[in-house]
Design an enzyme around this catalytic site. Structure first.
Site, PDB file in Angstrom:
ATOM      1  N   SER A  72       0.837  -1.192   0.000  1.00 19.47           N
ATOM      2  CA  SER A  72       0.000   0.000   0.000  1.00 19.47           C
ATOM      3  C   SER A  72       0.876   1.248   0.000  1.00 19.47           C
ATOM      4  CB  SER A  72      -0.910   0.005   1.234  1.00 19.47           C
ATOM      5  OG  SER A  72      -1.605  -1.210   1.347  1.00 19.47           O
ATOM      6  N   GLY A  73       0.292   2.365  -0.416  1.00 19.79           N
ATOM      7  CA  GLY A  73       1.010   3.625  -0.359  1.00 19.79           C
ATOM      8  C   GLY A  73       1.353   4.177  -1.728  1.00 19.79           C
ATOM      9  N   THR A  75       4.258   4.856  -3.288  1.00 20.38           N
ATOM     10  CA  THR A  75       5.286   4.228  -4.116  1.00 20.38           C
ATOM     11  C   THR A  75       4.764   2.968  -4.782  1.00 20.38           C
ATOM     12  OG1 THR A  75       6.920   5.077  -2.542  1.00 20.38           O
ATOM     13  CG2 THR A  75       7.698   3.487  -4.155  1.00 20.38           C
ATOM     14  N   ASP A 130       6.281  -3.699  -1.274  1.00 15.92           N
ATOM     15  CA  ASP A 130       5.580  -2.721  -0.455  1.00 15.92           C
ATOM     16  C   ASP A 130       6.505  -1.540  -0.192  1.00 15.92           C
ATOM     17  OD1 ASP A 130       3.603  -1.562   1.067  1.00 15.92           O
ATOM     18  OD2 ASP A 130       3.366  -3.265   2.435  1.00 15.92           O
ATOM     19  N   ASP A 133       7.802   3.673   5.615  1.00 18.83           N
ATOM     20  CA  ASP A 133       7.938   5.041   6.106  1.00 18.83           C
ATOM     21  C   ASP A 133       9.384   5.352   6.462  1.00 18.83           C
ATOM     22  OD1 ASP A 133       5.111   5.656   6.005  1.00 18.83           O
ATOM     23  OD2 ASP A 133       4.886   4.294   7.701  1.00 18.83           O
ATOM     24  N   GLY A 146       0.157   5.010   6.640  1.00 21.41           N
ATOM     25  CA  GLY A 146      -1.116   5.079   5.947  1.00 21.41           C
ATOM     26  C   GLY A 146      -2.198   4.225   6.574  1.00 21.41           C
ATOM     27  N   GLU A 152      -0.598  -5.528   5.814  1.00 19.12           N
ATOM     28  CA  GLU A 152       0.698  -5.502   5.134  1.00 19.12           C
ATOM     29  C   GLU A 152       1.653  -6.524   5.729  1.00 19.12           C
ATOM     30  OE1 GLU A 152       0.983  -0.842   3.679  1.00 19.12           O
ATOM     31  OE2 GLU A 152       1.869  -1.436   5.581  1.00 19.12           O
ATOM     32  N   LYS A 170      13.383   8.108   2.925  1.00 15.82           N
ATOM     33  CA  LYS A 170      12.988   7.044   3.845  1.00 15.82           C
ATOM     34  C   LYS A 170      14.173   6.234   4.355  1.00 15.82           C
ATOM     35  CE  LYS A 170       8.907   8.429   2.828  1.00 15.82           C
ATOM     36  NZ  LYS A 170       7.927   7.630   2.092  1.00 15.82           N
TER      37      LYS A 170
END
Length: 280
Positions: A72-73, A75, A130, A133, A146, A152, A170
């Site tokens: 998710s996210g 990127t 994935d 952060d 998120g 995840e 990051k």
């Protein structure tokens, strides 16, 4: 700009902006340790994310990859874009099954007309891709900014190889250098107060309930739970494996955003346009 890039050249081009907003992805102006990046910085970060994501997909998603975990996210959006290019433009990966880690990931898979799978039918995942952060020098990741950390981590744990993609902001030597919002922790709503007090007593720092930005009240995860953010003590040496195990053992904790000994390889899109790979 991001949405324009994603709409080009696919059989199902209608990408809904709420897929990103639903996970609180701050693509217009991101806040990092109290400093707001301007639009010029954000454009370069998008390019960095794109390079990292595409590199990881091309190196790890092969004809031998049958089941792929989708994270998710922001990127990961670029990773799904590259997968769709290879399926619909290049005629590859036609049998690939994608297992989502969130509602956002599920919608991405469906919007690009990829084969949607589930852990019920596809529990053995070849590769999971994935974002993160923050990633430290020992490949410990903080995830969950998120709000999707539980699913995840489940998807990542089912994968033979867990691959992380991110931009250069990051990457850290130690956790807390770049990501200053703390470690996300998904908890049962009725237990959040005692959990908060126990974490602060055990490990120091400050724990807060994550509040929603639009609706009144706390954030509700995809699983119907609350999120706590633990701002650990800056520059203190933590054994993150022990911390993760200790927090997980508190009754009412569903999962932490500490991904310890899980990432096989990390790809960082750098400011100069290169992609830097990190392993243990």
């Amino acid at each position: 700009m991001l949405l324009g890039l994603l709409r080009r050249g696919f059989s199902r081009p209608h990408f809904n902006q709420h897929h990103l907003n639903g996970q609180q992805l701050f693509l217009g102006a991101a806040i990092l340790c109290g400093q707001t990046r301007n639009m010029a910085d954000e454009i370069s970060l998008d390019e960095a994310k794109k390079k990292a994501a595409r590199t990881a997909v091309d190196e790890w998603v092969t004809e031998g990859t049958k089941i792929l975990g989708i994270g998710s996210g922001s990127t990961v959006v670029f990773a799904v874009q590259r997968i769709a290019e290879r399926v619909w433009k290049e005629g590859e990966l036609t049998d690939l099954i994608c297992v989502p880690s969130s509602y956002q990931a599920q919608h991405l898979i469906l919007d690009y007309n990829l084969n949607l799978g589930s852990l019920d039918r596809n529990p053995n995942i070849d590769v999971a891709i994935d974002g993160a952060d923050e990633v430290d020098g020992h490949m410990v990741c903080i995830k969950g900014g998120g709000g999707c950390l539980l699913q995840e981590k489940v998807v990542a744990s089912c994968a033979k190889k867990f691959i992380v993609v991110a931009d250069y902001t990051k990457q850290s030597t130690r956790l807390g250098e770049q990501w200053c919002r703390g470690v996300p922790i998904e908890v049962a709503p009725m237990a959040y107060v005692p959990i908060k007090l126990q974490i602060e007593a055990m490990f120091g720092g400050e724990v807060s309930l994550r509040m929603a930005k639009v609706k009144a009240g706390p954030i509700i995860t995809d699983n119907g739970n609350f999120l706590l953010d633990w701002k650990f003590v800056a520059k203190r040496e933590y054994n993150w494996d022990e911390v993760n195990r200790g927090i997980t053992m508190i009754p009412g904790v569903l999962e932490t955003g500490l991904f310890v000994n899980m990432a096989h390889k990390c790809y960082f899109g750098m400011a100069d346009g290169n992609v830097k790979a990190q392993t243990k």
